[in-house]
Motif scaffolding. Sequence first.
Motif, PDB file in Angstrom:
ATOM      1  N   ILE A  82       0.688  -1.176   0.062  1.00 32.79           N
ATOM      2  CA  ILE A  82       0.039  -0.022  -0.028  1.00 32.79           C
ATOM      3  C   ILE A  82       0.905   1.263   0.020  1.00 32.79           C
ATOM      4  O   ILE A  82       1.757   1.456   0.983  1.00 32.79           O
ATOM      5  CB  ILE A  82      -0.871  -0.032   1.283  1.00 32.79           C
ATOM      6  N   ILE A  83       0.703   2.122  -1.019  1.00 30.10           N
ATOM      7  CA  ILE A  83       1.568   3.227  -1.023  1.00 30.10           C
ATOM      8  C   ILE A  83       0.659   4.362  -0.836  1.00 30.10           C
ATOM      9  O   ILE A  83      -0.565   4.658  -1.300  1.00 30.10           O
ATOM     10  CB  ILE A  83       2.082   3.159  -2.433  1.00 30.10           C
ATOM     11  N   GLU A  84       1.158   5.328   0.254  1.00 24.22           N
ATOM     12  CA  GLU A  84       0.441   6.622   0.429  1.00 24.22           C
ATOM     13  C   GLU A  84       1.307   7.790  -0.163  1.00 24.22           C
ATOM     14  O   GLU A  84       2.628   7.882   0.090  1.00 24.22           O
ATOM     15  CB  GLU A  84       0.021   6.774   1.863  1.00 24.22           C
ATOM     16  N   ILE A  85       0.569   8.412  -1.246  1.00 27.23           N
ATOM     17  CA  ILE A  85       1.420   9.848  -1.622  1.00 27.23           C
ATOM     18  C   ILE A  85       0.934  10.894  -0.789  1.00 27.23           C
ATOM     19  O   ILE A  85      -0.131  11.080  -0.528  1.00 27.23           O
ATOM     20  CB  ILE A  85       0.862  10.000  -2.998  1.00 27.23           C
ATOM     21  N   LEU A  86       1.909  11.303   0.081  1.00 25.19           N
ATOM     22  CA  LEU A  86       1.784  12.533   0.947  1.00 25.19           C
ATOM     23  C   LEU A  86       2.470  13.762   0.886  1.00 25.19           C
ATOM     24  O   LEU A  86       3.391  13.751   0.022  1.00 25.19           O
ATOM     25  CB  LEU A  86       1.600  11.571   2.402  1.00 25.19           C
ATOM     26  N   SER A  87       2.448  14.729   1.746  1.00 24.47           N
ATOM     27  CA  SER A  87       3.073  15.768   1.933  1.00 24.47           C
ATOM     28  C   SER A  87       2.947  16.416   3.193  1.00 24.47           C
ATOM     29  O   SER A  87       1.798  16.482   3.943  1.00 24.47           O
ATOM     30  CB  SER A  87       2.839  16.778   0.786  1.00 24.47           C
ATOM     31  N   MET A  88       4.144  16.917   3.591  1.00 23.92           N
ATOM     32  CA  MET A  88       4.128  17.511   4.931  1.00 23.92           C
ATOM     33  C   MET A  88       3.184  19.136   4.919  1.00 23.92           C
ATOM     34  O   MET A  88       2.930  19.433   6.064  1.00 23.92           O
ATOM     35  CB  MET A  88       5.536  17.899   5.333  1.00 23.92           C
ATOM     36  N   TYR A  89       3.082  19.458   3.717  1.00 28.44           N
ATOM     37  CA  TYR A  89       2.224  20.548   3.209  1.00 28.44           C
ATOM     38  C   TYR A  89       0.517  20.253   3.191  1.00 28.44           C
ATOM     39  O   TYR A  89       0.239  21.229   2.799  1.00 28.44           O
ATOM     40  CB  TYR A  89       2.906  21.471   2.366  1.00 28.44           C
ATOM     41  N   CYS A  90       0.518  19.219   3.219  1.00 26.76           N
ATOM     42  CA  CYS A  90      -0.968  18.740   2.992  1.00 26.76           C
ATOM     43  C   CYS A  90      -1.754  18.508   4.276  1.00 26.76           C
ATOM     44  O   CYS A  90      -1.306  17.722   4.795  1.00 26.76           O
ATOM     45  CB  CYS A  90      -0.894  17.410   2.390  1.00 26.76           C
ATOM     46  N   PRO A  91      -2.849  19.472   4.429  1.00 25.75           N
ATOM     47  CA  PRO A  91      -3.643  19.505   5.667  1.00 25.75           C
ATOM     48  C   PRO A  91      -4.315  18.162   5.905  1.00 25.75           C
ATOM     49  O   PRO A  91      -4.404  17.667   7.025  1.00 25.75           O
ATOM     50  CB  PRO A  91      -4.475  20.485   5.606  1.00 25.75           C
ATOM     51  N   HIS A  92      -4.757  17.485   4.729  1.00 25.78           N
ATOM     52  CA  HIS A  92      -5.441  16.128   4.959  1.00 25.78           C
ATOM     53  C   HIS A  92      -4.621  15.038   5.398  1.00 25.78           C
ATOM     54  O   HIS A  92      -5.017  14.425   6.185  1.00 25.78           O
ATOM     55  CB  HIS A  92      -6.239  15.870   3.634  1.00 25.78           C
ATOM     56  N   CYS A  93      -3.346  15.243   4.841  1.00 21.15           N
ATOM     57  CA  CYS A  93      -2.192  13.985   5.064  1.00 21.15           C
ATOM     58  C   CYS A  93      -2.129  14.231   6.837  1.00 21.15           C
ATOM     59  O   CYS A  93      -2.058  13.276   7.361  1.00 21.15           O
ATOM     60  CB  CYS A  93      -1.290  14.285   4.520  1.00 21.15           C
ATOM     61  N   GLN A  94      -1.731  15.565   7.183  1.00 21.70           N
ATOM     62  CA  GLN A  94      -1.637  15.903   8.377  1.00 21.70           C
ATOM     63  C   GLN A  94      -2.573  15.234   9.315  1.00 21.70           C
ATOM     64  O   GLN A  94      -2.411  14.533  10.449  1.00 21.70           O
ATOM     65  CB  GLN A  94      -1.322  17.328   8.566  1.00 21.70           C
ATOM     66  N   GLY A  95      -3.923  15.547   9.075  1.00 21.96           N
ATOM     67  CA  GLY A  95      -5.004  15.096   9.843  1.00 21.96           C
ATOM     68  C   GLY A  95      -5.503  13.674   9.654  1.00 21.96           C
ATOM     69  O   GLY A  95      -6.004  13.111  11.014  1.00 21.96           O
ATOM     70  N   SER A  96      -5.019  13.074   8.880  1.00 22.66           N
ATOM     71  CA  SER A  96      -5.217  11.534   8.676  1.00 22.66           C
ATOM     72  C   SER A  96      -3.922  10.637   9.020  1.00 22.66           C
ATOM     73  O   SER A  96      -4.045   9.486   8.984  1.00 22.66           O
ATOM     74  CB  SER A  96      -5.671  11.108   7.323  1.00 22.66           C
ATOM     75  N   ALA A  97      -2.840  11.243   9.537  1.00 23.85           N
ATOM     76  CA  ALA A  97      -1.515  10.561   9.575  1.00 23.85           C
ATOM     77  C   ALA A  97      -1.843   9.432  10.839  1.00 23.85           C
ATOM     78  O   ALA A  97      -1.491   8.257  10.750  1.00 23.85           O
ATOM     79  CB  ALA A  97      -0.545  11.392  10.118  1.00 23.85           C
ATOM     80  N   HIS A  98      -2.517   9.938  11.678  1.00 25.80           N
ATOM     81  CA  HIS A  98      -2.900   8.971  12.757  1.00 25.80           C
ATOM     82  C   HIS A  98      -3.640   7.672  12.380  1.00 25.80           C
ATOM     83  O   HIS A  98      -3.299   6.463  12.720  1.00 25.80           O
ATOM     84  CB  HIS A  98      -3.496   9.519  14.122  1.00 25.80           C
ATOM     85  N   LYS A  99      -4.531   7.812  11.486  1.00 24.74           N
ATOM     86  CA  LYS A  99      -5.339   6.737  10.928  1.00 24.74           C
ATOM     87  C   LYS A  99      -4.277   5.718  10.197  1.00 24.74           C
ATOM     88  O   LYS A  99      -4.452   4.296  10.015  1.00 24.74           O
ATOM     89  CB  LYS A  99      -6.350   7.122   9.915  1.00 24.74           C
ATOM     90  N   VAL A 100      -3.359   6.282   9.297  1.00 20.29           N
ATOM     91  CA  VAL A 100      -2.479   5.412   8.604  1.00 20.29           C
ATOM     92  C   VAL A 100      -1.644   4.675   9.399  1.00 20.29           C
ATOM     93  O   VAL A 100      -1.192   3.622   9.374  1.00 20.29           O
ATOM     94  CB  VAL A 100      -1.867   6.440   7.617  1.00 20.29           C
TER      95      VAL A 100
END
Lengths: 199, 192
Positions: B71-89
Motif C-alpha cells: 500500500i503506497i500513500e502519496i503524501l506531503s508535509m504541506y498537505c492538511p488532509h495528510c496531517q489530519g489523517s496521519a494517525h489513521k495511517v
Amino acid sequence: MKKISYFNVLSGIIMIFFFTSISYGLSDVFKENIYYPKNLKPTDSVLKVKVGDRAPDFTLPAVFVEKISLSQYRGKKNVVISFVPAAWTPVCSDQWPGYGIVKDIFDKNDGILLGITVDNIPTLFAWTNQMGKLWFPILSDFWPHGKVADSYGILRSDGITERALFIIDKKGIIRYIDVHDINKRPRLESIVKELEKLN
Amino acid sequence: MKRILIHITVIAVFALTINSPVLAATSAPVTGSVLPDIKLTAPVKTDIRNYLGLSRGDFFKIQQIKTKVIIIEILSMYCPHCQGSAHKVNELYRLIENNPALKDKIKLIGIAAGNSSYETEIYRKTYDVPFPLFEDGDFYIHKVLGEVRTPYYIGIRIDDGVPLVFYSKLGGFERADEFLELMLQLSGLKLK
C-alpha cells in the motif's frame, strides 16, 4: 546535420520538461477551489531593501486579530515574514500548511512567523480555514493595495506579491532575503537554517 | 558526430540519475494496470530495510519489496488532509503488523511528493510515522504517478514480480480496519 538537429531538439524537450514544468503536490483539502494560473515570470519586481537594512515597519489587519505591527516583536522575537502571491492558488495553498506543523522549531529559535498576502481579510479567512488551525498570524496587505509589499520591493506589476521570505532579527535588522521563483515553494530547511543562525 | 554522442550521454545520464521513467504520466495509475517503474533510494536504517525485506543496494524497485501486497500513500508535509489523517495511517500499519497472518504479506510505504528529505523527516517525527517514508523532493515520482493530489493511495499486488494496481484513489479513509478489509478484498490476498 539533420541528426544533430534531431538530438538537439530531443534533449532540449527533455530538459525543458523536467526543469521548467511546474509540479504541485496539492492537498485534496482544497477540492476544486484552486485557480491554476499559467507559468508566471519567476520574479517581477526590484527589491527596495537589502540584508543589513532596518526592516520597514508596518501595521496590518490580521485574521482573528485586529492589527499586528512588525515593531511589536522588537527585542522579543526573530520574525520570519512569508509573503505569498495569492490565496486559492496552487503553490501558495501548498506552503503555509507545512509551516503549521513546525511551531516547535520557531519556538526553539525565538521565532515568530507572519504570513502576508495582498488578499482581503474575508478571502484570507476562508482560504486559511482549509489549512487547519495555523498557529501564526495571517496579515492582509490589501489596502492601500500592497503598500507593505511595495515598501520591501516585492510588489509585482500585476498587483500580487513575490513569493518571498524575510528574516528579521530582534533588533529589527533584515538578516535574510529570499525572493523565490514564484512558481516554486521554498524549502523549509532554508528558513530553519537561517533562523538558527540568529540564536 | 561528437555532438551527437555528447547529447546521447547527457540524456542517458539524466535519465539514470532521476531513477524514474523519462516521461511523466498524464493520469494516475489505473486499476488493473502495471505500476510504472519506480526506483526508490534504499533506506540506510537496518530496521527499515528488514521491514521491506531488502538486501544490499543503493536503490530498489517497488516490486523488490519482499511481500505480496504493497500500500503506497502519496503524501506531503504541506498537505492538511495528510496531517489530519496521519494517525489513521499509523493505525493501519499497526493493524497489519500486529496480525501474524498479515505482517509479511502486506507492507506500507509513504512517498512524500515535493518534500525534501528534511521535510519528510519533519513529517515523520511530527506524526511518529512507523512505516518507511521516501522523499520525492523534485516531484519525479509524483510526475510518474500522474501528479495526483494528496493524500492518494495506491494498492499493488505483486504477481510473479509484476506490480499490478488493484486500488488507486484520491483521499483518505475514515477507519483503518475498514480500509484494511477493503485492501484484502480487492487484492484477493489469501491469508493461508
